[in-house]
Motif scaffolding. Structure first.
Motif, PDB file in Angstrom:
ATOM      1  N   MET A 296      28.588 -21.067 -19.039  1.00 35.73           N
ATOM      2  CA  MET A 296      27.849 -21.990 -19.914  1.00 35.73           C
ATOM      3  C   MET A 296      28.733 -22.555 -21.019  1.00 35.73           C
ATOM      4  N   ALA A 297      29.834 -21.863 -21.328  1.00 34.93           N
ATOM      5  CA  ALA A 297      30.789 -22.354 -22.326  1.00 34.93           C
ATOM      6  C   ALA A 297      31.868 -23.220 -21.694  1.00 34.93           C
ATOM      7  N   GLY A 298      31.727 -23.488 -20.378  1.00 35.46           N
ATOM      8  CA  GLY A 298      32.696 -24.338 -19.695  1.00 35.46           C
ATOM      9  C   GLY A 298      33.946 -23.610 -19.244  1.00 35.46           C
ATOM     10  N   GLY A 299      33.896 -22.277 -19.185  1.00 37.86           N
ATOM     11  CA  GLY A 299      35.057 -21.490 -18.780  1.00 37.86           C
ATOM     12  C   GLY A 299      35.356 -21.620 -17.294  1.00 37.86           C
ATOM     13  N   LYS A 300      36.531 -21.152 -16.909  1.00 43.56           N
ATOM     14  CA  LYS A 300      36.951 -21.229 -15.513  1.00 43.56           C
ATOM     15  C   LYS A 300      36.332 -20.103 -14.697  1.00 43.56           C
ATOM     16  N   GLU A 301      35.925 -20.436 -13.473  1.00 42.74           N
ATOM     17  CA  GLU A 301      35.340 -19.422 -12.582  1.00 42.74           C
ATOM     18  C   GLU A 301      36.335 -18.292 -12.308  1.00 42.74           C
ATOM     19  N   SER A 302      37.616 -18.618 -12.317  1.00 39.16           N
ATOM     20  CA  SER A 302      38.642 -17.593 -12.044  1.00 39.16           C
ATOM     21  C   SER A 302      38.670 -16.510 -13.115  1.00 39.16           C
ATOM     22  N   LYS A 303      38.065 -16.792 -14.262  1.00 43.00           N
ATOM     23  CA  LYS A 303      38.038 -15.814 -15.364  1.00 43.00           C
ATOM     24  C   LYS A 303      36.769 -14.952 -15.345  1.00 43.00           C
ATOM     25  N   MET A 304      35.914 -15.139 -14.341  1.00 41.82           N
ATOM     26  CA  MET A 304      34.657 -14.386 -14.303  1.00 41.82           C
ATOM     27  C   MET A 304      34.900 -12.884 -14.125  1.00 41.82           C
ATOM     28  N   SER A 305      34.025 -12.084 -14.713  1.00 33.74           N
ATOM     29  CA  SER A 305      34.096 -10.624 -14.576  1.00 33.74           C
ATOM     30  C   SER A 305      33.676 -10.211 -13.171  1.00 33.74           C
ATOM     31  N   THR A 306      34.291  -9.157 -12.678  1.00 32.24           N
ATOM     32  CA  THR A 306      33.920  -8.624 -11.364  1.00 32.24           C
ATOM     33  C   THR A 306      33.203  -7.289 -11.535  1.00 32.24           C
ATOM     34  N   TYR A 307      32.404  -6.946 -10.545  1.00 28.45           N
ATOM     35  CA  TYR A 307      31.654  -5.687 -10.577  1.00 28.45           C
ATOM     36  C   TYR A 307      32.242  -4.700  -9.580  1.00 28.45           C
ATOM     37  N   GLU A 308      32.523  -3.497 -10.074  1.00 24.48           N
ATOM     38  CA  GLU A 308      33.005  -2.423  -9.215  1.00 24.48           C
ATOM     39  C   GLU A 308      31.839  -1.499  -8.902  1.00 24.48           C
ATOM     40  N   PRO A 309      31.536  -1.261  -7.615  1.00 24.76           N
ATOM     41  CA  PRO A 309      30.416  -0.361  -7.281  1.00 24.76           C
ATOM     42  C   PRO A 309      30.553   0.994  -7.965  1.00 24.76           C
ATOM     43  N   GLY A 310      29.401   1.533  -8.408  1.00 22.12           N
ATOM     44  CA  GLY A 310      29.399   2.806  -9.117  1.00 22.12           C
ATOM     45  C   GLY A 310      29.665   3.979  -8.184  1.00 22.12           C
ATOM     46  N   SER A 311      30.219   5.050  -8.743  1.00 19.04           N
ATOM     47  CA  SER A 311      30.469   6.265  -7.957  1.00 19.04           C
ATOM     48  C   SER A 311      29.192   7.080  -7.838  1.00 19.04           C
ATOM     49  N   ALA A 312      29.227   8.068  -6.953  1.00 19.37           N
ATOM     50  CA  ALA A 312      28.023   8.856  -6.660  1.00 19.37           C
ATOM     51  C   ALA A 312      27.718   9.832  -7.794  1.00 19.37           C
ATOM     52  N   MET A 313      26.993   9.353  -8.795  1.00 19.73           N
ATOM     53  CA  MET A 313      26.576  10.211  -9.904  1.00 19.73           C
ATOM     54  C   MET A 313      25.059  10.141  -9.986  1.00 19.73           C
ATOM     55  N   ALA A 314      24.421  11.274 -10.094  1.00 21.51           N
ATOM     56  CA  ALA A 314      22.958  11.286 -10.131  1.00 21.51           C
ATOM     57  C   ALA A 314      22.470  12.418 -11.019  1.00 21.51           C
ATOM     58  N   LEU A 315      21.374  12.172 -11.724  1.00 20.42           N
ATOM     59  CA  LEU A 315      20.728  13.180 -12.566  1.00 20.42           C
ATOM     60  C   LEU A 315      19.264  13.274 -12.166  1.00 20.42           C
ATOM     61  N   VAL A 316      18.827  14.467 -11.783  1.00 15.34           N
ATOM     62  CA  VAL A 316      17.425  14.689 -11.438  1.00 15.34           C
ATOM     63  C   VAL A 316      16.848  15.683 -12.438  1.00 15.34           C
ATOM     64  N   SER A 317      15.864  15.248 -13.216  1.00 13.89           N
ATOM     65  CA  SER A 317      15.246  16.121 -14.220  1.00 13.89           C
ATOM     66  C   SER A 317      14.428  17.214 -13.562  1.00 13.89           C
ATOM     67  N   LEU A 318      14.494  18.396 -14.175  1.00 11.66           N
ATOM     68  CA  LEU A 318      13.665  19.526 -13.747  1.00 11.66           C
ATOM     69  C   LEU A 318      12.922  20.018 -14.980  1.00 11.66           C
ATOM     70  N   GLY A 319      11.764  19.443 -15.223  1.00 14.08           N
ATOM     71  CA  GLY A 319      11.014  19.791 -16.418  1.00 14.08           C
ATOM     72  C   GLY A 319      11.620  19.151 -17.662  1.00 14.08           C
ATOM     73  N   ARG A 320      11.370  19.772 -18.820  1.00 16.15           N
ATOM     74  CA  ARG A 320      11.760  19.164 -20.088  1.00 16.15           C
ATOM     75  C   ARG A 320      13.149  19.553 -20.565  1.00 16.15           C
ATOM     76  N   LYS A 321      13.719  20.629 -20.024  1.00 17.29           N
ATOM     77  CA  LYS A 321      14.988  21.116 -20.581  1.00 17.29           C
ATOM     78  C   LYS A 321      16.101  21.278 -19.564  1.00 17.29           C
ATOM     79  N   GLN A 322      15.785  21.147 -18.289  1.00 17.97           N
ATOM     80  CA  GLN A 322      16.817  21.382 -17.280  1.00 17.97           C
ATOM     81  C   GLN A 322      16.918  20.189 -16.331  1.00 17.97           C
ATOM     82  N   ALA A 323      18.019  20.161 -15.590  1.00 16.16           N
ATOM     83  CA  ALA A 323      18.250  19.070 -14.636  1.00 16.16           C
ATOM     84  C   ALA A 323      19.318  19.510 -13.653  1.00 16.16           C
ATOM     85  N   VAL A 324      19.437  18.752 -12.565  1.00 13.48           N
ATOM     86  CA  VAL A 324      20.550  18.892 -11.633  1.00 13.48           C
ATOM     87  C   VAL A 324      21.374  17.617 -11.759  1.00 13.48           C
ATOM     88  N   ALA A 325      22.681  17.785 -11.940  1.00 12.27           N
ATOM     89  CA  ALA A 325      23.565  16.636 -12.075  1.00 12.27           C
ATOM     90  C   ALA A 325      24.620  16.674 -10.987  1.00 12.27           C
TER      91      ALA A 325
END
Length: 358
Positions: A296-325
């Motif tokens: 929108m500022a008229g910048g070059k497409e070649s300067k656009m940011s790229t997205y790197e897929p995220g690594s396998a990280m997951a958090l599953v809550s177990l109640g109010r104080k514990q979780a599996v990460a």
């Protein structure tokens, strides 16, 4: 904004965690319209806590107007797209210079925040009045709901039935095994490799039949199966050839829909090979915000940011104080990962990201 010109018209379809963060991030750089069938953003990973503690939803269900102070909100569904416009179910044609699809998964939820809060109160009453509860589905939603109920209502008889050979199959076997041990230690009965016919009760007996012939008595049940993608509507639009066989939009490294210069996609609807998780959807929004500001500022497409897929990280809550990460190289469970997520479920942090008080 184009240098010296009027602000570009940016239309965002979908007011989930990705679409809302993007709208907030660029609202002073563009003429923003957010199209969403509901009037609010719901922080999705807090929804199960809301069922056992309805007052928690006051902070995790947020009217779009609270954070989007410099844009329009259209409370309707998008039903068609042309090269220049979006058509909504209530008959509006909304012109765009840039379009972002962020519709995620399909949810049957009420239109207003008040209705959604009342829904959580009703679900809480359902839990409170039941002696026995059946949860169908052992993905993260089913496991976290079982954990919330077992923690807040230890006197309830909770049964979780899952058709797969292990719980939370999207994460590693160690994390799944730790989740199973934790639930069983809280007296949750877990039945694997079984399905439940939710229509098998008759004469109000509240006895459900499983695929192996077992009978489960339950005063109420919660279905925690996977939700379908909210992409079927795109089959009738100019993007129908941009969907893969799973109904996801194919995007390039800049998160533009492949072959389209001014249409982006973010969140669960993309075909990026990664776990579909909220914090990754937020990363998508950050990349597209940078790219839109540049373009929108008229910048070059070649300067656009790229997205790197995220690594396998997951958090599953177990109640109010514990979780599996699960991290790329290790899996831990207990109070330390619980400190990361289970207490506040990242609600305060997410509210801050969209400019609100925690």
């Amino acid at each position: 904004m184009e240098s010296g010109g009027e602000k570009k018209r940016v239309v965002i379809v979908g007011g989930g965690i990705a679409g809302s963060l993007l709208a907030k991030s660029i609202q002073f750089y563009a003429d923003i319209t957010l199209i969403d069938p509901k009037e609010y953003l719901e922080i999705p990973w807090a929804s199960l806590r809301n069922m056992v503690e309805p007052s928690f939803a006051e902070r995790s269900v947020i009217n779009h107007r609270d954070y989007l102070t410099n844009g329009r909100v259209v409370a309707s569904a998008a039903i068609n797209i042309t090269d220049t416009e979006v058509l909504t179910a209530d008959g509006r044609l909304i012109v765009y210079d840039y379009l972002i699809i962020a519709t995620g998964h399909r949810d049957s939820v009420p239109t207003t925040k008040t209705e959604r809060l009342n829904q959580y109160k009703e679900e809480n009453q359902k839990i409170q009045s039941a002696h026995s509860i059946l949860i169908v589905g052992g993905g993260p939603t089913g496991v976290e709901l079982a954990g919330e109920i077992a923690t807040d209502f230890p006197e309830k008889k909770v049964t979780l039935v899952h058709k797969g050979p292990r719980l939370v199959e999207f994460i590693g076997t160690k994390a799944a095994a730790k989740s199973l041990r934790w639930l069983r230690s809280r007296k949750v009965e877990v039945k694997l490799e079984q399905a439940v016919d939710l229509n098998s009760t008759s004469d109000g007996s509240q006895v459900y039949q499983t695929s192996t012939g077992e009978s489960i008595k339950a005063d109420c049940h919660f279905l925690c199966a996977g939700r379908p993608l909210a992409s079927a509507w795109l089959n009738e639009t100019i993007l129908n050839t941009n969907l893969d066989k799973n109904g996801r939009l194919m995007v390039d490294e800049n998160l533009r829909v492949k072959g389209r210069n001014n249409i982006f996609a973010i969140g669960d609807i993309t075909d990026i090979p990664e776990l579909k998780q909220g914090y990754l959807a937020q990363n998508h929004a950050s990349v597209v915000a940078k790219n839109l500001k540049l373009l929108m500022a008229g910048g070059k497409e070649s300067k656009m940011s790229t997205y790197e897929p995220g690594s396998a990280m997951a958090l599953v809550s177990l109640g109010r104080k514990q979780a599996v990460a699960q991290f790329p190289f290790t899996t831990i469970s207990g109070r330390i990962p619980g400190l990361l997520k289970s207490g506040d479920l990242f609600v305060g942090r997410t509210r801050k990201q969209i400019g609100l008080q925690p």
